[in-house]
Motif scaffolding. Structure first.
Motif, PDB file in Angstrom:
ATOM      1  N   LYS A  94       4.761  15.124  -0.318  1.00 36.85           N
ATOM      2  CA  LYS A  94       5.492  14.635  -1.485  1.00 36.85           C
ATOM      3  C   LYS A  94       6.948  14.535  -1.513  1.00 36.85           C
ATOM      4  N   PRO A  95       7.531  13.700  -2.166  1.00 36.82           N
ATOM      5  CA  PRO A  95       7.086  12.286  -2.793  1.00 36.82           C
ATOM      6  C   PRO A  95       6.440  11.633  -1.663  1.00 36.82           C
ATOM      7  N   PHE A  96       5.298  10.745  -2.051  1.00 34.38           N
ATOM      8  CA  PHE A  96       4.695   9.884  -1.151  1.00 34.38           C
ATOM      9  C   PHE A  96       5.578   8.967  -0.310  1.00 34.38           C
ATOM     10  N   ALA A  97       6.669   8.348  -1.021  1.00 34.44           N
ATOM     11  CA  ALA A  97       7.617   7.345  -0.382  1.00 34.44           C
ATOM     12  C   ALA A  97       8.780   7.189  -1.291  1.00 34.44           C
ATOM     13  N   SER A  98       9.472   6.382  -0.754  1.00 31.73           N
ATOM     14  CA  SER A  98      10.819   6.274  -1.450  1.00 31.73           C
ATOM     15  C   SER A  98      10.655   5.515  -2.946  1.00 31.73           C
ATOM     16  N   ASN A  99       9.765   4.447  -3.059  1.00 30.73           N
ATOM     17  CA  ASN A  99       9.541   3.762  -4.347  1.00 30.73           C
ATOM     18  C   ASN A  99       8.061   3.320  -4.381  1.00 30.73           C
ATOM     19  N   GLU A 100       7.915   2.312  -5.496  1.00 32.73           N
ATOM     20  CA  GLU A 100       6.496   2.096  -5.595  1.00 32.73           C
ATOM     21  C   GLU A 100       6.207   1.061  -4.476  1.00 32.73           C
ATOM     22  N   ARG A 101       7.132  -0.025  -4.252  1.00 29.17           N
ATOM     23  CA  ARG A 101       7.006  -0.977  -3.237  1.00 29.17           C
ATOM     24  C   ARG A 101       6.248  -0.235  -1.990  1.00 29.17           C
ATOM     25  N   GLU A 102       7.103   0.724  -1.283  1.00 29.30           N
ATOM     26  CA  GLU A 102       6.605   1.455  -0.166  1.00 29.30           C
ATOM     27  C   GLU A 102       5.006   2.114  -0.527  1.00 29.30           C
ATOM     28  N   VAL A 103       5.099   2.812  -1.468  1.00 28.20           N
ATOM     29  CA  VAL A 103       3.719   3.485  -1.740  1.00 28.20           C
ATOM     30  C   VAL A 103       2.560   2.216  -1.717  1.00 28.20           C
ATOM     31  N   GLN A 104       2.574   1.241  -2.402  1.00 23.66           N
ATOM     32  CA  GLN A 104       1.865   0.237  -2.455  1.00 23.66           C
ATOM     33  C   GLN A 104       1.459  -0.382  -1.034  1.00 23.66           C
ATOM     34  N   ALA A 105       2.409  -0.419  -0.139  1.00 23.76           N
ATOM     35  CA  ALA A 105       2.252  -0.914   1.306  1.00 23.76           C
ATOM     36  C   ALA A 105       1.395   0.091   1.915  1.00 23.76           C
ATOM     37  N   MET A 106       1.673   1.389   1.547  1.00 24.01           N
ATOM     38  CA  MET A 106       0.678   2.489   2.272  1.00 24.01           C
ATOM     39  C   MET A 106      -0.765   2.321   1.845  1.00 24.01           C
ATOM     40  N   VAL A 107      -0.932   2.319   0.772  1.00 18.83           N
ATOM     41  CA  VAL A 107      -2.192   1.868   0.241  1.00 18.83           C
ATOM     42  C   VAL A 107      -2.922   0.849   0.949  1.00 18.83           C
ATOM     43  N   ASP A 108      -2.155  -0.354   0.831  1.00 20.39           N
ATOM     44  CA  ASP A 108      -2.717  -1.499   1.524  1.00 20.39           C
ATOM     45  C   ASP A 108      -2.836  -1.385   2.731  1.00 20.39           C
ATOM     46  N   ALA A 109      -2.301  -0.531   3.648  1.00 19.84           N
ATOM     47  CA  ALA A 109      -2.491  -0.275   5.190  1.00 19.84           C
ATOM     48  C   ALA A 109      -3.707   0.642   5.468  1.00 19.84           C
ATOM     49  N   ALA A 110      -3.885   1.553   4.393  1.00 22.20           N
ATOM     50  CA  ALA A 110      -5.030   2.457   4.375  1.00 22.20           C
ATOM     51  C   ALA A 110      -6.230   1.395   4.239  1.00 22.20           C
ATOM     52  N   LYS A 111      -6.454   0.638   3.320  1.00 22.30           N
ATOM     53  CA  LYS A 111      -7.440  -0.355   3.170  1.00 22.30           C
ATOM     54  C   LYS A 111      -7.774  -1.161   4.296  1.00 22.30           C
ATOM     55  N   GLN A 112      -6.700  -1.882   4.862  1.00 24.57           N
ATOM     56  CA  GLN A 112      -6.895  -2.902   6.004  1.00 24.57           C
ATOM     57  C   GLN A 112      -7.516  -1.845   7.168  1.00 24.57           C
ATOM     58  N   ASN A 113      -6.844  -0.647   7.344  1.00 23.49           N
ATOM     59  CA  ASN A 113      -7.230   0.023   8.476  1.00 23.49           C
ATOM     60  C   ASN A 113      -8.352   1.019   8.406  1.00 23.49           C
ATOM     61  N   GLN A 114      -9.036   0.915   7.030  1.00 25.15           N
ATOM     62  CA  GLN A 114     -10.060   1.903   6.688  1.00 25.15           C
ATOM     63  C   GLN A 114      -9.603   3.251   7.165  1.00 25.15           C
TER      64      GLN A 114
END
Length: 328
Positions: A94-114
């Protein structure tokens, strides 16, 4: 057995390893650092065979399955996404990342890469937090949440001497709100959800980050206050106030010394035994997430991380705390 690599060679990584090493299914095999010197020293300290100074090579290594990231916040998103693109499961400090944009990009990558992705907020995983959650009805309805975490940083002594270390550098997305305040805000979101209104005040340092501050939030029936500092200490407990009594918490980050104080003055202990090295609980939960073939942890969900980073972003807007990462 889940084989781990780590990014970050500081004290928090040592604590994670100390806690995780109590788990039968955990083993540590590799370390990444930007310098060979630090990577080698860390590998010798923990008896690791594999060291890396190239992030892509690290992410694509066959020597481990999951990564614990404890680098400065500004690097979290890029490093996590690179590792997930390499097929690695990732737990990020924590904190997960610098801002919401970065956190969303991380979540998107998790979904894409499973791949599994989790924010390493230990407080919500320790047994006493669950005991606290289950005790809210005893004091309800809840009307106020007060979280206090003020911890003088030894790095502030250097700062006053004119030496700005990582803890006080905006280019690393650091400061009191991000480093300490998140401990106060994440459990609040876990208990009550996303607040309707967020306001913040802070004492800003010349380096461009906050030294200490306060965030106030509003829910339909609950007011919240989070007090945090890296330039002062506090001996005040935290508490959750209800119409029938208050839950008082001595050490907030570990949920230690937790009791209910009722209106008649009577007290009820609601804390119980916890392992001393409390990062054990987050590590165990993350490993179980991987073993259960889940992408998202059931306690530290992606929605919680997104809700928390939105609170942090709004608070930063209020106090004028800007990071280079915000412009990317």
């Amino acid at each position: 057995m889940i084989r781990f690599g780590v990014i970050g060679t500081n004290w928090i990584t040592d604590r994670f390893i100390d806690g995780a090493s109590q788990i039968e299914d955990f083993t540590l095999t590799a370390v990444y650092s930007r310098t060979e010197e630090k990577a080698t020293a860390f590998a010798e300290k923990h008896n690791l065979e594999h060291t890396y100074t190239d992030l892509e090579q690290f992410a694509n290594s066959e020597q481990f399955d999951a990564v614990y990231i404890a680098s400065p916040t500004a690097f979290h998103s890029e490093q996590a996404i690179t590792c997930m693109n390499g097929g690695k499961h990732v737990i990020v400090e924590k904190p997960f990342a610098s801002n919401e944009r970065e956190v969303q990009a991380m979540v998107d990558a998790a979904k894409q890469n499973q791949t599994a992705l989790m924010e390493a907020m230990k407080t919500t995983h320790v047994p006493n937090f669950k005991r606290l959650q289950e005790s809210l009805d005893k004091i309800g309805p809840v009307r106020r949440y007060v979280a206090n975490f003020c911890q003088y940083s030894s790095r502030y002594d250097k700062y006053k001497e004119g030496i700005v270390l990582n803890a006080f550098k905006p280019e690393l997305s650091n400061g009191s709100l991000m480093d300490i305040g998140v401990y106060c805000l994440y459990p609040m979101v876990a208990l009550f959800g996303a607040p309707h209104q967020v306001k913040a005040t802070a004492y800003m340092l010349d380096s461009g980050v906050d030294g200490e501050g306060t965030v106030t939030v509003d829910y339909p029936s609950v007011n919240g206050v989070a007090m945090f500092s890296k330039i002062t200490n506090s001996t005040l407990p935290s508490e959750i106030q209800g119409e029938k009594g208050s839950i008082v918490i001595g050490k907030f980050s570990d949920m230690e010394d937790v009791k209910i104080v009722y209106h008649d003055g009577s007290e009820e202990r609601i804390d119980g035994e916890q392992v001393e090295k409390t990062m054990y609980y987050e590590a165990k939960s993350f490993i179980e997430t991987i073993q259960n073939q889940l992408l998202e942890n059931e306690v530290n969900t992606w929605d919680k991380s997104l809700e928390v980073i939105r609170v942090l972003d709004t608070a930063r807007d209020d106090i004028g705390l800007r990071f280079p990462a915000d412009q990317q």
